[in-house]
Design an enzyme around this catalytic site. Sequence first.
Site, PDB file in Angstrom:
ATOM      1  N   LYS A  80       0.872  -1.188   0.000  1.00 33.33           N
ATOM      2  CA  LYS A  80       0.000   0.000   0.000  1.00 33.33           C
ATOM      3  C   LYS A  80       0.902   1.229   0.000  1.00 33.33           C
ATOM      4  O   LYS A  80       1.988   1.204   0.597  1.00 33.33           O
ATOM      5  CB  LYS A  80      -0.852  -0.084   1.274  1.00 33.33           C
ATOM      6  CG  LYS A  80      -1.848   1.010   1.523  1.00 33.33           C
ATOM      7  CD  LYS A  80      -2.604   0.700   2.824  1.00 33.33           C
ATOM      8  CE  LYS A  80      -3.692   1.696   3.136  1.00 33.33           C
ATOM      9  NZ  LYS A  80      -4.447   1.321   4.365  1.00 33.33           N
ATOM     10  N   SER A 157      -9.244   1.063   3.965  1.00 33.38           N
ATOM     11  CA  SER A 157      -8.571   1.981   3.061  1.00 33.38           C
ATOM     12  C   SER A 157      -7.609   1.305   2.087  1.00 33.38           C
ATOM     13  O   SER A 157      -7.197   1.917   1.113  1.00 33.38           O
ATOM     14  CB  SER A 157      -7.801   3.029   3.863  1.00 33.38           C
ATOM     15  OG  SER A 157      -6.811   2.389   4.665  1.00 33.38           O
ATOM     16  N   SER A 181      -9.141  -1.684   7.691  1.00 32.55           N
ATOM     17  CA  SER A 181      -8.649  -1.374   6.342  1.00 32.55           C
ATOM     18  C   SER A 181      -7.904  -2.503   5.631  1.00 32.55           C
ATOM     19  O   SER A 181      -7.636  -2.399   4.434  1.00 32.55           O
ATOM     20  CB  SER A 181      -7.762  -0.134   6.385  1.00 32.55           C
ATOM     21  OG  SER A 181      -8.521   0.981   6.733  1.00 32.55           O
TER      22      SER A 181
END
Lengths: 471, 62
Positions: A80, A157, A181
Amino acid sequence: MSDLVWLSMAELGHMISTKEISPLEVVRAHLDRIAALDGGLRAFITVCADGALQAARAAETDLMAGKVAGPLHGVPWAPKDLYATKGIRTTGGSKILAESIPSEDATVVSRLSRAGAVVLGKLNMHEFAYGPEGLNAHYGDARNPWDRNAHRIAGGSSSGSGVAVAAGLAPGSLGSDTGGSIRIPASLCGITGLKPTYGRVSRAGVLPLSWSMDHVGPMTRTARDCALILGAIAGYDPADPTTSVLPVPDYAAALGGEVRGLRVGLLRAHFTDVAAPEVRAAIEAAARRLELAGAVVDEVNLTQVIHVAAASSAIVASEAVAYHAGWMRARAQDYQPDVRERLRIGAFVSGAHYVRAQQARALVRREVDDALAKRDVLLAPATPIAAPAVGERDTTLGDGPSDVRSALIRLTRPFNFSGHPCCAAPCGFTAGGLPIGLQVVGRPFDEATVLRVVDAYQRLTDWHTRRPEPA
Amino acid sequence: MLAPMEIPVETLRRLARLGGFAWTDAELEAIRPGVQRLLETLERLETLPLDGVEPTTQYRLL
């Protein structure tokens, strides 16, 4: 398109170490798929084709010289875009950090590099990890690969991680999880994601959202791959004072066993009972499947979790404002609107509210610990709904109407608050073909049992082997 | 527990300034419903039996 992109990290690592395939071949196959599909999927913020090919060549040279770093030698992955990567921009999904190029790797990135893994690029996310939808106004919204027609959210997320792993653009990723997330995109995209115990994995070099709620962990297609990554990244780090000095077990070696005799608590009130009917049915079916395999399943209710929404809002809002205050003053217009609004609202939480919320944490943690004193793991849905369409604001849960955002984080956030390890994995599909995710919760620092249960479930079922056909 | 009151923008402006934020009235008006909802949610923390409970952020580490 090459079948190499659908092999697990464990399979790739084995085939590379036995020289059946080369790291270069594997990395090229993934880069080709990224080039073919990512224009529509928007999983990546930055693709590092040259760096990945260079690292793959180096892995191949080492391999030919008889040097194998471990089971992930030459295996590609993608973090990420909030993990610091030396020489590669790390945006946090923001305009504010669009040109930020770290001079060092995050601890976990360097640990995976030392294990021989190869970075393909950096993955999309909700800006600064502050949203469970996984939407991004600056780099484009990641698209859930399970619906070719409607633009559905991937969940956040860590949305890019969910999409990249589900669509075969990367076999594994590292996400971060402050309210769900890792587990929300795992649930909505049909992959396996592990949030380890707070303190098990270093957060050094990872952009924070909320220091006391943030966890980092793997997102892959199997529990075995989560075990491989966790084994490489877990353990004490002097750069993160919250990391534990407890020894790191061999997580992969703990897999492969049965669940016979294992005590599983199905979380009912506030969890399974509030899920949409298709999700509830899938979770109950998963519990029955484990029971058929010999697990002892009973039902359990956690009552203190009703305080989690208020308390964790106070904590996340306060800690996020503390981190962002400087940019909120100087560069407010550079935030995407929903994140700017959330940060501004958080500025009105008082210090007393914050401390009271941290006190409430003890109550919830004690209740989860008590439930796990009599059981090995707890079982619940990861999300109460399957992936909503982008722009869908409202939904209906078992206990009434809810906004989508609150619904997405409702079943995951209690375990950020309590710190217990949890793994999300696919356990079915809706009639419309969207993945449904379960969540297995374990005792503190007992990721081995959590992964063992998910691995056993994946050997009993084939949900995790289903593949989307993205447009 | 007191019934939640509607927060005037004036109050929000003062509180924001204490935090070092010089937001315009229009910006404060835009977030006012969200602040109201948050504070109503936080009121629930007042009802918890927390006497003698130590704040916790992490496990005791060996």
